[in-house]
Design a protein around this motif. Structure first.
Motif, PDB file in Angstrom:
ATOM      1  N   MET A  50       0.843  -1.180   0.000  1.00 38.50           N
ATOM      2  CA  MET A  50       0.000   0.000   0.000  1.00 38.50           C
ATOM      3  C   MET A  50       0.886   1.242   0.000  1.00 38.50           C
ATOM      4  SD  MET A  50      -2.659   1.445   2.903  1.00 38.50           S
ATOM      5  CE  MET A  50      -1.581   1.150   4.256  1.00 38.50           C
ATOM      6  N   ASN A  51       0.543   2.180  -0.834  1.00 40.91           N
ATOM      7  CA  ASN A  51       1.218   3.470  -0.833  1.00 40.91           C
ATOM      8  C   ASN A  51       0.320   4.467  -0.095  1.00 40.91           C
ATOM      9  OD1 ASN A  51       2.535   5.852  -1.303  1.00 40.91           O
ATOM     10  ND2 ASN A  51       2.650   5.605  -3.517  1.00 40.91           N
ATOM     11  N   TYR A  52       0.749   4.869   1.083  1.00 44.43           N
ATOM     12  CA  TYR A  52      -0.106   5.744   1.892  1.00 44.43           C
ATOM     13  C   TYR A  52      -0.439   7.049   1.182  1.00 44.43           C
ATOM     14  CZ  TYR A  52       4.079   8.377   3.314  1.00 44.43           C
ATOM     15  OH  TYR A  52       5.225   9.142   3.334  1.00 44.43           O
ATOM     16  N   ARG A  53       0.406   7.486   0.283  1.00 46.50           N
ATOM     17  CA  ARG A  53       0.158   8.750  -0.422  1.00 46.50           C
ATOM     18  C   ARG A  53      -1.109   8.705  -1.279  1.00 46.50           C
ATOM     19  NH1 ARG A  53       5.726   8.012  -0.304  1.00 46.50           N
ATOM     20  NH2 ARG A  53       6.870   9.721   0.636  1.00 46.50           N
ATOM     21  N   ASP A  54      -1.545   7.500  -1.632  1.00 47.00           N
ATOM     22  CA  ASP A  54      -2.768   7.344  -2.426  1.00 47.00           C
ATOM     23  C   ASP A  54      -4.009   7.779  -1.657  1.00 47.00           C
ATOM     24  OD1 ASP A  54      -1.221   6.310  -4.480  1.00 47.00           O
ATOM     25  OD2 ASP A  54      -1.651   4.218  -3.940  1.00 47.00           O
ATOM     26  N   PHE A  55      -3.912   7.872  -0.348  1.00 52.77           N
ATOM     27  CA  PHE A  55      -5.068   8.206   0.483  1.00 52.77           C
ATOM     28  C   PHE A  55      -5.155   9.691   0.838  1.00 52.77           C
ATOM     29  CE2 PHE A  55      -4.335   3.737   1.160  1.00 52.77           C
ATOM     30  CZ  PHE A  55      -5.617   3.217   1.103  1.00 52.77           C
ATOM     31  N   PHE A  56      -4.137  10.469   0.494  1.00 51.64           N
ATOM     32  CA  PHE A  56      -4.069  11.863   0.934  1.00 51.64           C
ATOM     33  C   PHE A  56      -4.095  12.835  -0.222  1.00 51.64           C
ATOM     34  CE2 PHE A  56      -1.067   9.770   4.153  1.00 51.64           C
ATOM     35  CZ  PHE A  56      -2.121   9.377   4.952  1.00 51.64           C
ATOM     36  N   GLU A  57      -4.503  14.037   0.100  1.00 55.24           N
ATOM     37  CA  GLU A  57      -4.387  15.160  -0.831  1.00 55.24           C
ATOM     38  C   GLU A  57      -3.974  16.381  -0.031  1.00 55.24           C
ATOM     39  OE1 GLU A  57      -8.169  15.851  -2.704  1.00 55.24           O
ATOM     40  OE2 GLU A  57      -9.179  16.266  -0.820  1.00 55.24           O
ATOM     41  N   ILE A  58      -3.213  17.229  -0.669  1.00 51.53           N
ATOM     42  CA  ILE A  58      -2.790  18.483  -0.041  1.00 51.53           C
ATOM     43  C   ILE A  58      -3.252  19.604  -0.939  1.00 51.53           C
ATOM     44  CG2 ILE A  58      -0.827  19.888   0.708  1.00 51.53           C
ATOM     45  CD1 ILE A  58       0.682  17.246   1.207  1.00 51.53           C
ATOM     46  N   ARG A  59      -4.151  20.422  -0.393  1.00 50.31           N
ATOM     47  CA  ARG A  59      -4.676  21.567  -1.141  1.00 50.31           C
ATOM     48  C   ARG A  59      -4.555  22.812  -0.270  1.00 50.31           C
ATOM     49  NH1 ARG A  59     -10.543  19.826  -2.632  1.00 50.31           N
ATOM     50  NH2 ARG A  59     -10.679  22.085  -2.537  1.00 50.31           N
ATOM     51  N   PRO A  60      -4.033  23.886  -0.832  1.00 52.18           N
ATOM     52  CA  PRO A  60      -3.850  25.101  -0.033  1.00 52.18           C
ATOM     53  C   PRO A  60      -5.171  25.676   0.496  1.00 52.18           C
ATOM     54  CG  PRO A  60      -3.084  25.426  -2.298  1.00 52.18           C
ATOM     55  CD  PRO A  60      -3.538  24.016  -2.173  1.00 52.18           C
TER      56      PRO A  60
ATOM     57  N   VAL B 134      -4.661  14.194   8.345  1.00 52.03           N
ATOM     58  CA  VAL B 134      -3.865  13.087   8.875  1.00 52.03           C
ATOM     59  C   VAL B 134      -3.609  13.331  10.357  1.00 52.03           C
ATOM     60  CG1 VAL B 134      -1.603  11.968   8.756  1.00 52.03           C
ATOM     61  CG2 VAL B 134      -2.786  12.637   6.647  1.00 52.03           C
ATOM     62  N   TYR B 135      -3.326  14.571  10.700  1.00 55.82           N
ATOM     63  CA  TYR B 135      -3.025  14.909  12.094  1.00 55.82           C
ATOM     64  C   TYR B 135      -4.236  14.730  13.001  1.00 55.82           C
ATOM     65  CZ  TYR B 135       0.970  16.732   9.626  1.00 55.82           C
ATOM     66  OH  TYR B 135       2.064  16.841   8.810  1.00 55.82           O
ATOM     67  N   ASP B 136      -5.461  14.937  12.462  1.00 58.21           N
ATOM     68  CA  ASP B 136      -6.669  14.655  13.246  1.00 58.21           C
ATOM     69  C   ASP B 136      -6.689  13.186  13.653  1.00 58.21           C
ATOM     70  OD1 ASP B 136      -7.687  17.274  12.973  1.00 58.21           O
ATOM     71  OD2 ASP B 136      -8.803  16.747  11.155  1.00 58.21           O
ATOM     72  N   VAL B 137      -6.483  12.312  12.673  1.00 58.85           N
ATOM     73  CA  VAL B 137      -6.520  10.868  12.928  1.00 58.85           C
ATOM     74  C   VAL B 137      -5.426  10.476  13.918  1.00 58.85           C
ATOM     75  CG1 VAL B 137      -6.321   8.576  11.888  1.00 58.85           C
ATOM     76  CG2 VAL B 137      -7.539  10.401  10.665  1.00 58.85           C
ATOM     77  N   LEU B 138      -4.225  10.974  13.719  1.00 61.08           N
ATOM     78  CA  LEU B 138      -3.124  10.655  14.628  1.00 61.08           C
ATOM     79  C   LEU B 138      -3.411  11.159  16.039  1.00 61.08           C
ATOM     80  CD1 LEU B 138      -0.103  11.435  12.288  1.00 61.08           C
ATOM     81  CD2 LEU B 138      -1.002   9.178  12.924  1.00 61.08           C
ATOM     82  N   ASN B 139      -4.001  12.326  16.141  1.00 59.74           N
ATOM     83  CA  ASN B 139      -4.343  12.885  17.453  1.00 59.74           C
ATOM     84  C   ASN B 139      -5.396  12.027  18.153  1.00 59.74           C
ATOM     85  OD1 ASN B 139      -4.153  14.901  19.505  1.00 59.74           O
ATOM     86  ND2 ASN B 139      -6.080  15.757  18.769  1.00 59.74           N
ATOM     87  N   TRP B 140      -6.393  11.574  17.428  1.00 60.28           N
ATOM     88  CA  TRP B 140      -7.415  10.712  18.032  1.00 60.28           C
ATOM     89  C   TRP B 140      -6.781   9.433  18.563  1.00 60.28           C
ATOM     90  CZ3 TRP B 140     -10.629  11.441  13.018  1.00 60.28           C
ATOM     91  CH2 TRP B 140     -11.244  12.680  13.028  1.00 60.28           C
ATOM     92  N   LEU B 141      -5.895   8.840  17.761  1.00 54.73           N
ATOM     93  CA  LEU B 141      -5.218   7.621  18.215  1.00 54.73           C
ATOM     94  C   LEU B 141      -4.345   7.903  19.432  1.00 54.73           C
ATOM     95  CD1 LEU B 141      -4.204   6.196  14.728  1.00 54.73           C
ATOM     96  CD2 LEU B 141      -5.864   5.174  16.310  1.00 54.73           C
ATOM     97  N   ALA B 142      -3.626   9.017  19.420  1.00 51.13           N
ATOM     98  CA  ALA B 142      -2.743   9.373  20.536  1.00 51.13           C
ATOM     99  C   ALA B 142      -3.534   9.628  21.816  1.00 51.13           C
ATOM    100  CB  ALA B 142      -1.920  10.614  20.179  1.00 51.13           C
TER     101      ALA B 142
END
Length: 73
Positions: A1-11, A27-35
């Motif tokens: 799996m290429n994790y980049r396939d799941f993300f987009e960066i838009r200004p 991504v940081y929302d998800v990481l924060n929930w896990l943390a």
């Protein structure tokens, strides 16, 4: 799996932070929930559009970013 396939960066979305494609969830929302102790199952129940594969992609992103920081020092 290429994790980049799941993300987009838009200004124009979440100040250019990487977000799950088609969502305003960063991504940081998800990481924060896990943390903060949420399980993958709890996240998927609260946000039905998020899959376990997406959560794993967020974790891979964090691991890759951490690895990049270690290599650049």
């Amino acid at each position: 799996m290429n994790y980049r396939d799941f993300f987009e960066i838009r200004p124009d979305k979440r100040f250019g932070r990487p977000c799950l494609k088609g969502m305003r969830i960063s991504v940081y929302d998800v990481l924060n929930w896990l943390a903060n102790g949420m399980t993958k199952e709890e996240i998927m129940n609260d946000f039905e559009e998020i899959s376990e594969e997406m959560i794993n992609a967020c974790l891979e992103f964090a691991a890759d970013k951490d690895h990049s920081l270690i290599l650049s020092t």
